[in-house]
Design a protein around this motif. Sequence first.
Motif, PDB file in Angstrom:
ATOM      1  N   TRP A  82      -3.077  -1.273   6.266  1.00 29.82           N
ATOM      2  CA  TRP A  82      -2.705  -2.120   5.058  1.00 29.82           C
ATOM      3  C   TRP A  82      -1.812  -1.379   4.113  1.00 29.82           C
ATOM      4  O   TRP A  82      -1.998  -0.281   3.710  1.00 29.82           O
ATOM      5  N   THR A  83      -0.725  -2.005   3.631  1.00 28.54           N
ATOM      6  CA  THR A  83       0.217  -1.452   2.741  1.00 28.54           C
ATOM      7  C   THR A  83       0.058  -2.529   1.356  1.00 28.54           C
ATOM      8  O   THR A  83      -0.321  -3.624   1.580  1.00 28.54           O
ATOM      9  N   GLU A  84       0.600  -2.251   0.206  1.00 24.83           N
ATOM     10  CA  GLU A  84       0.587  -3.153  -0.982  1.00 24.83           C
ATOM     11  C   GLU A  84       1.439  -4.345  -0.256  1.00 24.83           C
ATOM     12  O   GLU A  84       1.243  -5.478  -0.827  1.00 24.83           O
ATOM     13  N   GLU A  85       2.540  -4.219   0.380  1.00 26.45           N
ATOM     14  CA  GLU A  85       3.458  -5.314   0.857  1.00 26.45           C
ATOM     15  C   GLU A  85       2.740  -6.129   1.752  1.00 26.45           C
ATOM     16  O   GLU A  85       2.668  -7.331   1.468  1.00 26.45           O
ATOM     17  N   LEU A  87      -0.570  -6.396   1.760  1.00 24.16           N
ATOM     18  CA  LEU A  87      -1.621  -7.266   0.997  1.00 24.16           C
ATOM     19  C   LEU A  87      -0.887  -8.532   0.365  1.00 24.16           C
ATOM     20  O   LEU A  87      -1.714  -9.611  -0.092  1.00 24.16           O
ATOM     21  N   ALA A  88       0.373  -8.189  -0.483  1.00 22.19           N
ATOM     22  CA  ALA A  88       0.713  -9.376  -1.198  1.00 22.19           C
ATOM     23  C   ALA A  88       1.213 -10.359  -0.303  1.00 22.19           C
ATOM     24  O   ALA A  88       0.948 -11.590  -0.607  1.00 22.19           O
ATOM     25  N   ARG A 149      -7.939   5.259   1.844  1.00 17.67           N
ATOM     26  CA  ARG A 149      -8.506   4.345   0.836  1.00 17.67           C
ATOM     27  C   ARG A 149      -9.367   5.402  -0.037  1.00 17.67           C
ATOM     28  O   ARG A 149      -9.513   5.332  -0.968  1.00 17.67           O
ATOM     29  N   GLN A 152      -7.243   7.017  -2.279  1.00 19.07           N
ATOM     30  CA  GLN A 152      -6.755   6.162  -3.511  1.00 19.07           C
ATOM     31  C   GLN A 152      -7.734   5.954  -4.451  1.00 19.07           C
ATOM     32  O   GLN A 152      -7.287   6.033  -5.585  1.00 19.07           O
ATOM     33  N   ASP A 183      -1.098   9.479  -3.062  1.00 16.78           N
ATOM     34  CA  ASP A 183      -1.555   9.336  -4.442  1.00 16.78           C
ATOM     35  C   ASP A 183      -1.665  10.882  -5.154  1.00 16.78           C
ATOM     36  O   ASP A 183      -2.609  10.980  -6.035  1.00 16.78           O
TER      37      ASP A 183
END
Length: 250
Positions: A82-85, A87-88, A149, A152, A183
């Motif tokens: 899972w990446t931000e992209e 998830l979006a 996770r 993060q 991060d």
Amino acid sequence: MSKLRVAVLGAKGRIGAEAVRAVEAAEDMELVAALSRGDKLETLVEAGTQVVVELTTPASVMGNLDFCVRHGIHAVVGTTGWTEERLAQLGTSLAASPETGVLIAPNFSIGAVLTMKFAEAAAPYFESVEVVELHHPNKVDAPSGTATRTAQLIAAARERAGSAPQPDATVTALDGARGADVDGVPVHAIRLRGLLAHQEVLLGGEGETLTIRHDSLHHSSFMPGILLGARRVVTTPGLTFGLEHFLDLG
Ligand SMILES: NC(=O)C1=CN([C@@H]2O[C@H](COP(=O)(O)OP(=O)(O)OC[C@H]3O[C@@H](n4cnc5c(N)ncnc54)[C@H](O)[C@@H]3O)[C@@H](O)[C@H]2O)C=CC1
Ligand SMILES: O=C(O)C1=N[C@H](C(=O)O)C[C@H](O)C1
């Protein structure tokens, strides 16, 4: 009361095969489909599936979820990547099917969920924190979804607390020697025959260290979380990220 109609995707995989057995053994569930690579997703609709348990690969999960959400089938997802992209993209699909629920759980085992929670709580109290994840050598992704996770959550907790950057005087290093940077938190991935899924969070302060360790010794450790997720996701529309949202952890 009618049984929850559940299908498993990735049914012949390591965790998928265990999930098939767990759903079959659950008195309130009926296993209506068990699909492997190459099987037609239309089977899910024909079988009247209410919830899919998605345990495939990072390469397959997006296509499978797109199909499920378009057909109003809820999903419990253990697959990583899972990446931000991503998830979006999933968020966009869900917006077009607002009654459908998707739970993505980086880890379904209660011990791993608690490890993340404890690490998040402890992180602001120590100068240094690093994550080490250890898995079987057949795992295709690194670092693990759980370790990513965890890092993060640690980074966010330290940012909220205004923690200083971690001390690290390294000037020269072989590529990879200091792990992956998630991060600002170093994450180290070990692959070793004989292991299943393990994680250590190492925290260090002046004159002391704290180690939080979790070991999944069998795929059965993930099953109560998967079954709980399937029961809850049908009444929880939208995207839920993390099994902790379905647990009363205080
Ligand atoms: N969230 C959690 O608690 C856990 C998550 N996992 C994750 O679950 C995933 C699967 O892990 P394993 O079972 O160890 O891998 P695996 O490689 O043993 O199983 C994956 C299975 O999915 C099948 N597959 C691939 N594409 C498919 C498709 N489009 N439709 C149906 N089946 C398809 C493969 O043929 C394979 O049998 C990985 O991403 C892993 O990290 C694994 C354990 C726990
Ligand atoms: O591939 C695995 O085995 C596991 N994958 C998940 C992850 O990447 O965090 C969960 C658990 O670590 C087992």
